[in-house]
Structure formats: C-alpha cells, structure tokens
Design a protein around this motif. Structure first.
Motif, PDB file in Angstrom:
ATOM      1  N   ASP A 280      -1.931  35.604 -15.301  1.00 48.74           N
ATOM      2  CA  ASP A 280      -3.206  34.927 -15.044  1.00 48.74           C
ATOM      3  C   ASP A 280      -4.409  35.847 -15.171  1.00 48.74           C
ATOM      4  O   ASP A 280      -5.526  35.374 -15.433  1.00 48.74           O
ATOM      5  N   MET A 281      -4.221  37.141 -14.976  1.00 47.71           N
ATOM      6  CA  MET A 281      -5.348  38.074 -14.974  1.00 47.71           C
ATOM      7  C   MET A 281      -5.019  39.291 -15.830  1.00 47.71           C
ATOM      8  O   MET A 281      -4.285  40.185 -15.406  1.00 47.71           O
ATOM      9  N   PRO A 282      -5.555  39.364 -17.053  1.00 48.88           N
ATOM     10  CA  PRO A 282      -5.320  40.546 -17.897  1.00 48.88           C
ATOM     11  C   PRO A 282      -5.839  41.809 -17.228  1.00 48.88           C
ATOM     12  O   PRO A 282      -6.836  41.782 -16.499  1.00 48.88           O
TER      13      PRO A 282
ATOM     14  N   ALA B  68     -11.040  39.569 -17.245  1.00 53.17           N
ATOM     15  CA  ALA B  68     -10.009  40.602 -17.081  1.00 53.17           C
ATOM     16  C   ALA B  68     -10.438  41.517 -15.943  1.00 53.17           C
ATOM     17  O   ALA B  68     -11.570  41.437 -15.449  1.00 53.17           O
ATOM     18  N   THR B  69      -9.535  42.404 -15.550  1.00 55.27           N
ATOM     19  CA  THR B  69      -9.826  43.404 -14.517  1.00 55.27           C
ATOM     20  C   THR B  69      -9.503  44.787 -15.053  1.00 55.27           C
ATOM     21  O   THR B  69      -8.411  45.025 -15.579  1.00 55.27           O
ATOM     22  N   TRP B  70     -10.474  45.695 -14.916  1.00 53.52           N
ATOM     23  CA  TRP B  70     -10.249  47.107 -15.193  1.00 53.52           C
ATOM     24  C   TRP B  70      -9.836  47.799 -13.893  1.00 53.52           C
ATOM     25  O   TRP B  70     -10.297  47.412 -12.818  1.00 53.52           O
ATOM     26  N   GLY B  71      -9.001  48.823 -14.001  1.00 50.13           N
ATOM     27  CA  GLY B  71      -8.613  49.498 -12.771  1.00 50.13           C
ATOM     28  C   GLY B  71      -8.083  50.893 -12.977  1.00 50.13           C
ATOM     29  O   GLY B  71      -7.404  51.185 -13.962  1.00 50.13           O
TER      30      GLY B  71
ATOM     31  N   THR C 150     -17.544  37.848 -17.422  1.00 44.89           N
ATOM     32  CA  THR C 150     -17.600  39.279 -17.169  1.00 44.89           C
ATOM     33  C   THR C 150     -16.212  39.777 -16.806  1.00 44.89           C
ATOM     34  O   THR C 150     -15.228  39.028 -16.892  1.00 44.89           O
ATOM     35  N   HIS C 151     -16.113  41.032 -16.418  1.00 46.29           N
ATOM     36  CA  HIS C 151     -14.866  41.627 -15.962  1.00 46.29           C
ATOM     37  C   HIS C 151     -15.038  42.124 -14.530  1.00 46.29           C
ATOM     38  O   HIS C 151     -16.158  42.365 -14.076  1.00 46.29           O
ATOM     39  N   ALA C 152     -13.923  42.294 -13.849  1.00 42.02           N
ATOM     40  CA  ALA C 152     -13.896  42.937 -12.542  1.00 42.02           C
ATOM     41  C   ALA C 152     -13.435  44.381 -12.716  1.00 42.02           C
ATOM     42  O   ALA C 152     -12.767  44.727 -13.694  1.00 42.02           O
TER      43      ALA C 152
END
Length: 627
Positions: free
Chosen positions: A57-59, A34-37, A85-87
């Motif tokens: 495609d990308m939570p 997943a991606t945090w932002g 991992t996460h981005a």
C-alpha cells in the motif's frame, strides 16, 4: 457497535496515509505517493516495521541524507502541482534535525511535505535515551521542537488515540493552498510500537478537495477600475501561477488586455519565452526590458507572488510617480503587501474573472505601449544571443555559453532544476522557457544541495520527462549523496556539473560590497594566509563516477554539445562535467539590471569597502516605502 482493528500506531498511520486522496478540477490522485526513510533506533521498529507490513500500500524509497530526502519529496510535490507529495521518516537526534533545512525550504515555497521524525520515549522509561537533548527547565522538549518554526503544522503524538486528530489536521494543512508547507508529526519511538484498537472508519478513503475560491465582487470591481485607469500596467507572475495551473488563464488575460508579463524566479515559464506579452524575469536578476517597464509602471499587478527583495530590487524598482499595486493572491497575507489593493482568489479563477469583466469594457492598453515593450524585448533577445554565442568551438566555454548549448538542445519536454550559486541569475536573465514546468528554480530558500535530490523527485513524478540538475561545484560538494539513490533506483536524471573552482556567485557579491572575494575561491592558501594559491586539484567528475553515475567530460564547446546530446538520449543516470572560467572572473552574462540590498560596512579603511559604501548610499537613497 463500531468495528475496530488492532494495529500499532505506526501501522495505523501507514494505512491511513495510503487512503488519502486529493481532487481538483475533477482529477483525483494519491496525496502521499510514497515514503522516504533512513532508519535508526527512533523509527526502525515502528515505522520501519509498518512499511514492511504494508509495503503493497505504501511504496518506500531509501535515501542517503535526511535533508535530501525532503528535497526529493518537495521536487515530487512541485511537479505534481502540490496535489501529491511524499512522506519522510527519520530516527531521533541528528536524523531529525537534518530535516530542518528541507522543512524551511518547503514552508517558504508553499510546497507540501509530510515529516515523520522519531522522538524520545513518551513514557520516559528510558531517559535520557541515546541522542536525547536534555533541557533542565522542560521535560517535554526534544530536538524535534526545532521543526516547529519551519512547519505549517506540528504535533507530537504522545498517545495512540491522539494520532487520529493529529493525522486529520496534518492532511488538512497539506491540502490547503494557503497554509501548505512542511507538516511534522513527531512520533515517540515507544508510541510508534504501541498497539491500539482503531475504528475502521479511520482507514476509509478520504478525498481532500483543493479549492479554487473566486474573488469577492467588491474587490473584483475595484480591481477592474484600477486596471482600466492604468496607462502602463505590468503583470508580475509568481509561483502561484504554476501552483494554480493558471498559465492558460494568464495568457488569455495578457492577450486580451495587451499587458506585459514579467516573472519571478518561481513564476518563470508562466508564459513561453516567445509569447508576445512575455518580457522576461523581473528584479535583481531580471531583464532590462522587464525592469525598465517596472520603473515606469503606474499599476503593478502581482499574481501569486510574495514580492521578495529580489523581485522588488529591495524596494527600489517600482519608482514611478503614484505607482500602485493590485495583488491577486489566494493568501490574504500576500494580497495586502506593498499597501496593495487585494484581490484574494485562486490565480486561475481570479484571472478568468478579470478577463471576463475587462472584455465587457473592451479594455486594452494603448498600442504605443505594446510597441514599446515589443521592441525592447527584441533588443534583449539580441543580448541573450550574444551571451550564448560561442564563435570558437575548441575553447573552454563561459557559463552562459554552457547554458546556450543546453538551450539549443532541449524542447518543451525537458525540465531544468537549479537553486543556488551564480546559475540562478544567469538562468533568470537568459533561459528561454518553453513550457509551464520546464523551469524549476528553488529560489525562495535558494538552498545549495537541492538540485540532485529534487531532480529525482521530479523524475519520479514525471518519468517520461528529461530532467536536468544544473549543479555548480559548490552545490555539488554540499550534497552529492543522492546520486547513489538515482543509480540504485534507476532514475535516469541528467546532471550538468559546472566546475568554476569556488563560490562564484558569492565571490561576485563579495567584490561588489567591498569584501574582496574573501573566502570564496577553492584554492590553496598562499604565503600571506589567504586562499589565493593555485586551484585545488579536485576531480569532481571522478567523484561522480565513484558513486556509480556515468560521466561525460567536456573540455570545449564541441565536446559539450556532443556530451549533452549523449546525456539527453541516455536511459541511465548521466553526468556532463564541464570546467568553465574560475570563480574570480565574470560569467559573461549581462550584469544585474536592478539593485539588491546587501548592507556594506559603514566604516572601513580598505579602499574597496569605502568605494562600495559610497555606491551603497546612492542606491539606498532611491528606496521608497509604498504606502
């Protein structure tokens, strides 16, 4: 002719990340889960738009603080055995520099995390842009360069086509068990939104195999000879045991040879607390059993450890005549520490090879040695029982009694998370780890504020587990923001918030080195200008509740046991708040069993500092260099 797809750089990066996988021991999983932002002008129209475009495609997870988003990603990565991992994406300026602490934590602990900060215009058409740091002697520097020393890989993508090699290198480092840590791809905001014709092969699924290298035959033979020659060997299990999933291999090696196993903060839980060969924590915050074995050891077998100063008691612990070190580590850098004999290999592979080789010789330590450490271990457990015991159920508990109440409640499915303050010392000495991943201490960087966001990451990686964030009041005030995220996402973490009115750990350290607990208590100023007045009327429980989390207040041991049981059964984020003794009193845990070097003023007039320096000089005289 190669087929292409026209996308922005940000869109291409999101599609690429969604197609990356890891594989180890035949198990395959997403590398970037997943991606945090948090969005600003540096990434809102680039990665922000791309995450909308490819949301299937990308939570995406919304954070409240950039540093804490990194902590959440790290917690997820550790619980995922570094295989996923996460981005984390941020805008330029303070959003990007807030990543630095999290990046340092990831790199020091060898945990993968992908950082995607926005950057200034590559074309320089808007120069200086809002939040830009102008450097008169260099036009190619931005605040993102502060991430270079804390990243295992760093690149600035100033052209669309440069993303292809940069992204591939980033994945290589994230999945390398030796090199992994924080990986930074700085993304100029104009480049993020720029379109390019991408070869479709760039978006094909890729599987990055996480290798398990075995030992060199010559190094293995030398290691076997060293172990067979030792009469009092001691194993130190570090975080590499967990990263490799080498717990079963370690147990088999210890059971075969009878060699006792001590553990660092990162390695605790490598064996269950009641395993016959487990002798508890090692070093400054370790057990008397493990540290006495260390003082008399003739061979120290480090498995996946970095030998930090807490582990070595600042190089005063391993004091036996002729003591030598055998270091099983996947990283040659760590394998050669303390002038040790290196055994460069994956922890699981190396332990299995050692076990097989020693079985051929029917090797086992003397039974008298086994009997000695078994008896000493039993004695230490009596001390743990005494620290945990609470005879009066209606009085305010000590910190060890709080841990004892939690210890009596949990089972192997629970995970406890901590990082800083006085809790790590008490936990390393006292906690009875019941499973390989129950004990989650971040002590490589010992970063206040890690616990709550890391608990969210762990819970996301392992939703069926009960995940506890153990938080002191000092840590809580550093970074409570992700409580809002837990509430928003319905991540049912449990928080045990301990109020002792100050920096208890540093207060005790200050007193021991002649600092007189200066500036460590949370109190009003008194007439003499010091912080020695009444405790501040801060209601942290009310603050927790204001952020949307359920709070259970506990004033006595009876209250505490009931509140902990309610929290464990809860399916929503829940906090147990308990007030223990103040920061200027002892915690009740056994004192340090080994020294830690914090230099003391060489000249002073205050009696406390003079006395502390005398004690310091005595300890320093016992330090040795292992050559």
């Amino acid at each position: 002719m190669t087929s292409t797809t026209r996308l922005t750089v940000a869109q291409a990066l999101v599609r690429f990340l969604a197609a990356q996988y890891t594989e180890r021991d035949g198990v395959r999983q997403r590398l970037i889960g997943a991606t945090w932002g948090i969005f600003g002008h540096g990434n809102v129209a680039g990665l922000g738009q791309a995450l909308i475009e490819y949301g299937d495609d990308m939570p995406y997870h919304q954070g409240r603080n950039e540093q804490s988003m990194v902590h959440a990603a790290i917690g997820y990565a550790r619980q995922s055995n570094r295989l996923s991992t996460h981005a984390v994406t941020t805008s330029i300026g303070p959003g990007a520099t807030n990543l630095v602490t999290g990046a340092a934590l990831a790199t020091i602990n060898h945990l993968p995390v992908l950082l995607l900060p926005g950057d200034i215009f590559a074309t320089r058409v808007a120069d200086p842009v809002l939040q830009q740091l102008e450097v008169p002697y260099a036009g190619d520097i931005s605040v993102n360069d502060s991430l270079r020393p804390v990243s295992r890989y760093f690149d600035r993508v100033t052209r669309p086509e440069a993303l292809i090699p940069a992204a591939l290198q980033a994945m290589r480092v994230l999945t390398d068990p030796v090199e992994t840590g924080a990986v930074t791809l700085a993304l100029p905001q104009d480049v993020q939104a720029e379109a390019y014709d991408w070869p479709d092969e760039f978006f094909a699924e890729r599987t990055w195999v996480v290798r398990r290298p075995g030992a060199d035959p010559t190094e293995l033979a030398e290691a076997v000879r060293a172990i067979r020659a030792a009469q009092r060997p001691l194993i130190i299990a570090g975080g590499g045991v967990h990263h490799s999933r080498a717990e079963e291999a370690l147990a088999e090696f210890a059971e075969t040879t009878g060699i006792p196993v001590a553990s660092t903060q990162a390695g605790k839980g490598s064996l269950r607390w009641d395993h016959p060969q487990d002798v508890g924590g090692i070093g400054h915050t370790g057990t008397a059993t493990a540290n006495e074995l260390a003082r008399q050891a003739d061979l120290v077998i480090g498995v996946g450890t970095r030998y930090t100063d807490f582990t070595t008691a600042s190089h005063t612990l391993f004091s036996g005549d002729g003591v030598r070190f055998l270091n099983l580590n996947i990283a040659p850098f760590d394998g050669h520490k303390l002038a040790g004999q290196p055994l460069v290999a994956d922890a699981s592979s190396g332990l299995a090879e050692l076990t097989a080789a020693l079985r051929m010789h029917d090797h086992r330590v003397p039974e008298s040695y086994v009997g000695e450490y078994t008896l000493d271990k039993d004695r230490w457990e009596y001390r743990v029982d005494a620290a945990y015991e609470a005879d009066e159920p209606d009085v305010r508990p000590t910190q060890p009694q709080v841990l004892g109440a939690l210890d009596a409640l949990v089972d192997e499915s629970d995970v406890i998370i901590n990082a800083a303050g006085s809790l790590p010392g008490d936990l390393h000495k006292l906690w009875r780890a019941r499973s390989r991943d129950q004990y989650h201490l971040e002590y490589g960087y010992s970063c206040m504020g890690y616990e709550i966001p890391a608990a969210i990451g762990v819970k996301m990686a392992d939703p069926e587990r009960n995940v506890w964030a153990l938080v002191g009041d000092g840590t809580y005030l550093m970074m409570p923001t992700e409580i809002v995220t837990a509430v928003q996402e319905g991540v049912a973490i449990k928080m045990l918030l301990i109020q002792n009115h100050g920096y208890a750990s540093i207060g005790g350290l200050s007193e021991s080195v002649g600092g007189e607990r200066f500036g460590t208590a949370y109190r009003y100023r008194s007439e003499d200008g010091t912080y020695t007045g009444a405790p501040l009327p801060v209601d942290l429980a009310a603050n927790v509740a204001s952020l949307g989390m359920r709070v259970l207040r506990a004033k006595t041991m009876s209250d505490l046991r009931e509140a902990l049981a309610q929290a464990r059964a809860a399916d929503t984020p829940t906090c147990v708040y308990v007030e223990t003794e103040t920061a200027d009193t002892v915690s009740g845990a056994p004192p340090a069993q080994a020294w830690w070097d914090v230099p003391v003023a060489e000249t002073a007039t205050r009696p406390s500092a003079v006395k502390a320096r005398e004690l310091y000089d005595r300890h320093v005289s016992t330090r040795r260099r292992h050559l």
